[in-house]
Scaffold this motif. Structure first.
Motif, short mmCIF file in Angstrom:
data_model
loop_
_atom_site.label_atom_id
_atom_site.label_comp_id
_atom_site.label_asym_id
_atom_site.label_seq_id
_atom_site.Cartn_x
_atom_site.Cartn_y
_atom_site.Cartn_z
N GLY A 9 13.90 6.56 -1.32
CA GLY A 9 12.81 7.45 -1.66
C GLY A 9 12.81 8.69 -0.77
N TRP A 36 11.67 -2.39 -12.01
CA TRP A 36 11.03 -1.42 -11.12
C TRP A 36 9.63 -1.13 -11.67
N ARG A 38 5.90 1.28 -10.44
CA ARG A 38 5.43 2.32 -9.54
C ARG A 38 3.91 2.36 -9.53
N ARG A 45 -0.72 -0.16 -10.90
CA ARG A 45 0.74 -0.28 -10.93
C ARG A 45 1.23 -0.15 -12.37
N ASP A 90 5.82 11.89 -11.51
CA ASP A 90 6.62 10.73 -11.10
C ASP A 90 6.34 10.33 -9.66
N ALA A 92 4.96 8.54 -6.70
CA ALA A 92 4.38 7.20 -6.60
C ALA A 92 5.17 6.39 -5.56
N TYR A 94 7.46 3.28 -5.39
CA TYR A 94 8.28 2.53 -6.32
C TYR A 94 8.68 1.19 -5.68
N SER A 95 8.44 0.11 -6.41
CA SER A 95 8.72 -1.23 -5.91
C SER A 95 9.63 -1.98 -6.88
N GLY A 109 8.17 -1.47 -1.28
CA GLY A 109 8.12 -0.19 -1.96
C GLY A 109 8.68 0.96 -1.14
N GLN A 111 8.40 5.39 -1.06
CA GLN A 111 7.62 6.53 -1.55
C GLN A 111 8.53 7.58 -2.17
#
Length: 116
Positions: A9, A36, A38, A45, A90, A92, A94-95, A109, A111
């Motif tokens: 990220g 994935w 976010r 989420r 976009d 967020a 992201y996990s 996650g 960033q």
């Protein structure tokens, strides 16, 4: 001990690209469906993309279909998300997620911030 560790990220300008990685350990990665998701500030989420086990069939949320590509390397126990043509929306955390039957694992996650 199950671990999912995201990386890749950062801050990128609109129209730019990032490649996220998720390194998995502590479970049989190749036998888990991966995805994935976010979460933007103040929002729930949102699921982004998923990929099946060996066959690697992919599916995407309508909002990212086209610019985003999910992939996996079962030999390296790693999940990827290539994100192109990034937009401010976009932005967020992201996990990555691993799921098989009742087992459901999440990473911490990474960033992603899209800003000029």
């Amino acid at each position: 001990q199950v671990q999912l560790v995201e990386s890749g990220g950062g801050v990128v300008q609109p129209g730019g690209s990032l490649r996220l990685s998720c390194a998995a350990s502590g479970f049989s990665f190749s036998s888990y469906s991966m995805s994935w998701a976010r979460q933007a500030p103040g929002k729930e989420r949102e699921w982004v993309a998923g990929i099946t086990t060996v066959a690697g069939v992919t599916i995407y949320a309508t909002s990212v279909k086209g610019p985003f590509t999910i992939s996996r390397d079962n030999a390296k126990n790693t999940l990827y998300l290539q994100m192109n043509s990034l937009k401010p929306e976009d932005t967020a955390v992201y996990s990555c997620n691993a799921r098989r039957g009742p087992n459901d694992y999440w990473g911490q996650g990474t960033q992603v911030t899209v800003s000029s």
